[in-house]
Design a protein around this motif. Structure first.
Motif, PDB file in Angstrom:
ATOM      1  N   LEU A   4       0.658  -1.395   0.483  1.00 50.34           N
ATOM      2  CA  LEU A   4       0.029  -0.086  -0.469  1.00 50.34           C
ATOM      3  C   LEU A   4       0.908   0.690   0.068  1.00 50.34           C
ATOM      4  O   LEU A   4       1.530   1.022   0.702  1.00 50.34           O
ATOM      5  N   TYR A   5       0.184   2.093  -0.462  1.00 51.32           N
ATOM      6  CA  TYR A   5       1.112   3.175  -1.024  1.00 51.32           C
ATOM      7  C   TYR A   5       0.378   4.483  -0.726  1.00 51.32           C
ATOM      8  O   TYR A   5      -0.961   4.361  -0.322  1.00 51.32           O
ATOM      9  N   PHE A   6       0.584   5.859   0.817  1.00 44.23           N
ATOM     10  CA  PHE A   6      -0.392   6.253   0.915  1.00 44.23           C
ATOM     11  C   PHE A   6       0.038   8.110   1.110  1.00 44.23           C
ATOM     12  O   PHE A   6       2.094   8.182  -0.031  1.00 44.23           O
ATOM     13  N   ALA A   7      -0.296   8.737   0.317  1.00 39.81           N
ATOM     14  CA  ALA A   7       0.030  10.871   0.448  1.00 39.81           C
ATOM     15  C   ALA A   7       0.544  11.057  -0.822  1.00 39.81           C
ATOM     16  O   ALA A   7       0.494  10.106  -2.290  1.00 39.81           O
ATOM     17  N   TRP A   8       2.306  11.466  -1.053  1.00 44.19           N
ATOM     18  CA  TRP A   8       3.140  11.217  -1.931  1.00 44.19           C
ATOM     19  C   TRP A   8       2.876  10.356  -2.342  1.00 44.19           C
ATOM     20  O   TRP A   8       4.000  10.159  -3.774  1.00 44.19           O
ATOM     21  N   ARG A  10       1.970   7.806  -3.016  1.00 44.63           N
ATOM     22  CA  ARG A  10       1.054   6.836  -3.930  1.00 44.63           C
ATOM     23  C   ARG A  10       0.921   7.557  -5.103  1.00 44.63           C
ATOM     24  O   ARG A  10       0.417   7.083  -5.807  1.00 44.63           O
ATOM     25  N   GLU A  11       0.916   9.131  -4.869  1.00 39.26           N
ATOM     26  CA  GLU A  11       0.965   9.760  -6.833  1.00 39.26           C
ATOM     27  C   GLU A  11       2.065   9.953  -7.155  1.00 39.26           C
ATOM     28  O   GLU A  11       2.160   9.691  -8.447  1.00 39.26           O
ATOM     29  N   ALA A  54       5.017   0.025   7.613  1.00 41.51           N
ATOM     30  CA  ALA A  54       4.135  -0.308   8.675  1.00 41.51           C
ATOM     31  C   ALA A  54       4.235  -1.962   7.938  1.00 41.51           C
ATOM     32  O   ALA A  54       3.978  -1.915   6.674  1.00 41.51           O
ATOM     33  N   GLN A  57      -0.083  -2.816   9.406  1.00 40.20           N
ATOM     34  CA  GLN A  57      -0.412  -2.433   9.987  1.00 40.20           C
ATOM     35  C   GLN A  57       0.213  -2.327  11.458  1.00 40.20           C
ATOM     36  O   GLN A  57      -0.355  -0.745  12.610  1.00 40.20           O
ATOM     37  N   ALA A  73       3.039  -0.938   4.014  1.00 37.77           N
ATOM     38  CA  ALA A  73       2.446  -0.067   3.117  1.00 37.77           C
ATOM     39  C   ALA A  73       4.088   1.143   3.745  1.00 37.77           C
ATOM     40  O   ALA A  73       4.536   1.201   4.695  1.00 37.77           O
ATOM     41  N   PHE A  75       4.256   4.819   3.492  1.00 41.27           N
ATOM     42  CA  PHE A  75       4.487   6.661   3.736  1.00 41.27           C
ATOM     43  C   PHE A  75       5.097   7.516   3.908  1.00 41.27           C
ATOM     44  O   PHE A  75       6.298   7.228   4.712  1.00 41.27           O
ATOM     45  N   PRO A  77       6.425  10.157   6.797  1.00 42.61           N
ATOM     46  CA  PRO A  77       5.934  10.996   8.139  1.00 42.61           C
ATOM     47  C   PRO A  77       4.967  11.842   8.470  1.00 42.61           C
ATOM     48  O   PRO A  77       4.820  11.620   7.857  1.00 42.61           O
ATOM     49  N   MET A  78       4.071  11.191   9.362  1.00 44.78           N
ATOM     50  CA  MET A  78       3.049  11.190   9.814  1.00 44.78           C
ATOM     51  C   MET A  78       2.554  12.826  10.242  1.00 44.78           C
ATOM     52  O   MET A  78       2.779  13.102  11.362  1.00 44.78           O
ATOM     53  N   THR A  79       1.577  13.203   9.646  1.00 45.40           N
ATOM     54  CA  THR A  79       0.864  14.251   9.628  1.00 45.40           C
ATOM     55  C   THR A  79      -1.005  14.237  10.476  1.00 45.40           C
ATOM     56  O   THR A  79      -0.849  15.455  10.180  1.00 45.40           O
TER      57      THR A  79
ATOM     58  N   GLU B  49      -5.728  12.033   3.849  1.00 49.98           N
ATOM     59  CA  GLU B  49      -5.743  10.968   4.039  1.00 49.98           C
ATOM     60  C   GLU B  49      -6.053  10.205   5.131  1.00 49.98           C
ATOM     61  O   GLU B  49      -4.905  10.789   5.970  1.00 49.98           O
ATOM     62  N   MET B  54      -5.421   0.637  10.569  1.00 56.70           N
ATOM     63  CA  MET B  54      -4.027   0.862  10.827  1.00 56.70           C
ATOM     64  C   MET B  54      -4.207   2.453  11.913  1.00 56.70           C
ATOM     65  O   MET B  54      -3.653   2.287  13.216  1.00 56.70           O
ATOM     66  N   LYS B 115      -0.215  13.544  16.312  1.00 53.03           N
ATOM     67  CA  LYS B 115       0.961  14.611  15.176  1.00 53.03           C
ATOM     68  C   LYS B 115       1.732  13.431  14.734  1.00 53.03           C
ATOM     69  O   LYS B 115       1.844  13.207  13.549  1.00 53.03           O
ATOM     70  N   PHE B 120      -1.933   9.923   9.405  1.00 44.08           N
ATOM     71  CA  PHE B 120      -3.199  11.073   8.666  1.00 44.08           C
ATOM     72  C   PHE B 120      -2.103  11.487   8.156  1.00 44.08           C
ATOM     73  O   PHE B 120      -0.927  11.407   8.551  1.00 44.08           O
ATOM     74  N   TRP B 121      -3.022  11.890   6.891  1.00 50.82           N
ATOM     75  CA  TRP B 121      -1.887  12.699   5.805  1.00 50.82           C
ATOM     76  C   TRP B 121      -2.113  14.087   5.839  1.00 50.82           C
ATOM     77  O   TRP B 121      -4.006  13.792   5.170  1.00 50.82           O
ATOM     78  N   TRP B 132       1.720  18.838   0.372  1.00 53.39           N
ATOM     79  CA  TRP B 132       1.262  17.619   1.085  1.00 53.39           C
ATOM     80  C   TRP B 132       1.849  18.500   2.530  1.00 53.39           C
ATOM     81  O   TRP B 132       3.376  19.209   2.326  1.00 53.39           O
TER      82      TRP B 132
END
Lengths: 81, 146
Positions: A4-8, A10-11, A54, A57, A73, A75, A77-79, B49, B54, B115, B120-121, B132
């Motif tokens: 799985l890919y998330f955020a940029w 994924r883009e 991850a 998960q 997955a 991705f 760093p989370m924000t 997103e 998870m 945070k 979350f992104w 982003w």
């Protein structure tokens, strides 16, 4: 396994998820395999400092083994919050 | 423990009242609400997103950690995803405890971990297109105080 890919990430790769048949022993080996595939993967994985992984998960590390893992997955760093 | 990851807007006042009414014997309730900010007047919207599955597991683990560290009567976390406009409520945290120090500290702990440890992104849409939101160094170092 499902990747799985998330955020940029994924883009850059252009997909939210895909199924990959791999014999890669570690996350790092899987990354090298993906980077060798196509330019868009090489671009997504060019700076590992700005990536997180991850396994099933749970946050993990690039040297973690992939044996028994069903879902990987990638991705940034989370924000949250 | 009340945990909701949702697309829909929520009423922070109503949530807080329901949460407070449900805790027995707590002398302190602390709440925090995060709002989409448009610091320089250029933000038209924000898109959040997340990683279904998870996200719930990670927030649940953060709540469990807080409950282990502080003697809490109850904890509430609501976090939205999807498209949000400036001024919209993104998330809220509430803690209830016998004494205020535990309620304040646990709320700050939850915020610090949400945070940078909940998947979350945020993507911001402005006049110059979309970007982003990058994680900040201080968000990571904020965890070291716990």
């Amino acid at each position: 396994m499902d990747v799985l890919y998330f955020a940029w990430v994924r883009e850059r790769i252009g997909l939210p998820r895909e199924q990959i048949d791999t014999t890669a022993a570690t996350v790092m080996a899987l990354i090298e395999e993906l980077k060798a595939r196509e330019e868009r993967y090489a671009l997504a994985f060019c700076d590992l400092k700005s990536l997180r992984v991850a396994l099933d998960q749970k946050l993990s590390s690039f040297d973690a083994p992939l044996a028994g893992v069903r879902e990987v997955a990638f991705f940034p760093p989370m924000t949250g919050g | 423990m009340h945990l909701s990851v949702q697309k829909a807007a929520f009423d922070a006042g109503a949530e807080l009242n329901a949460f407070s009414a449900g805790v027995v014997g707590a002398g302190a309730v602390v709440s925090f609400t995060g709002i989409v900010r448009d610091a320089d007047g250029t933000l038209s919207a924000m898109e959040i997103e997340h990683y279904p599955g998870m996200t719930e597991a990670a927030i649940g683990a953060i709540i469990t950690q807080a409950q282990t560290r502080w003697d809490l009567a109850d904890v509430l976390v609501i976090h939205r995803y999807g498209r949000l406009e400036p001024g919209a409520q993104i998330m809220m945290v509430a803690t209830a405890a016998r004494h205020r120090v535990a309620a304040f500290e646990a709320a700050e702990f939850l915020m610090d971990y949400l945070k940078s440890r909940a998947p979350f992104w945020k993507k911001e849409f402005g006049h110059d297109g979309a970007t982003w939101v990058a994680a900040k160094e201080e968000d990571e170092s904020a965890l070291t105080r716990w």
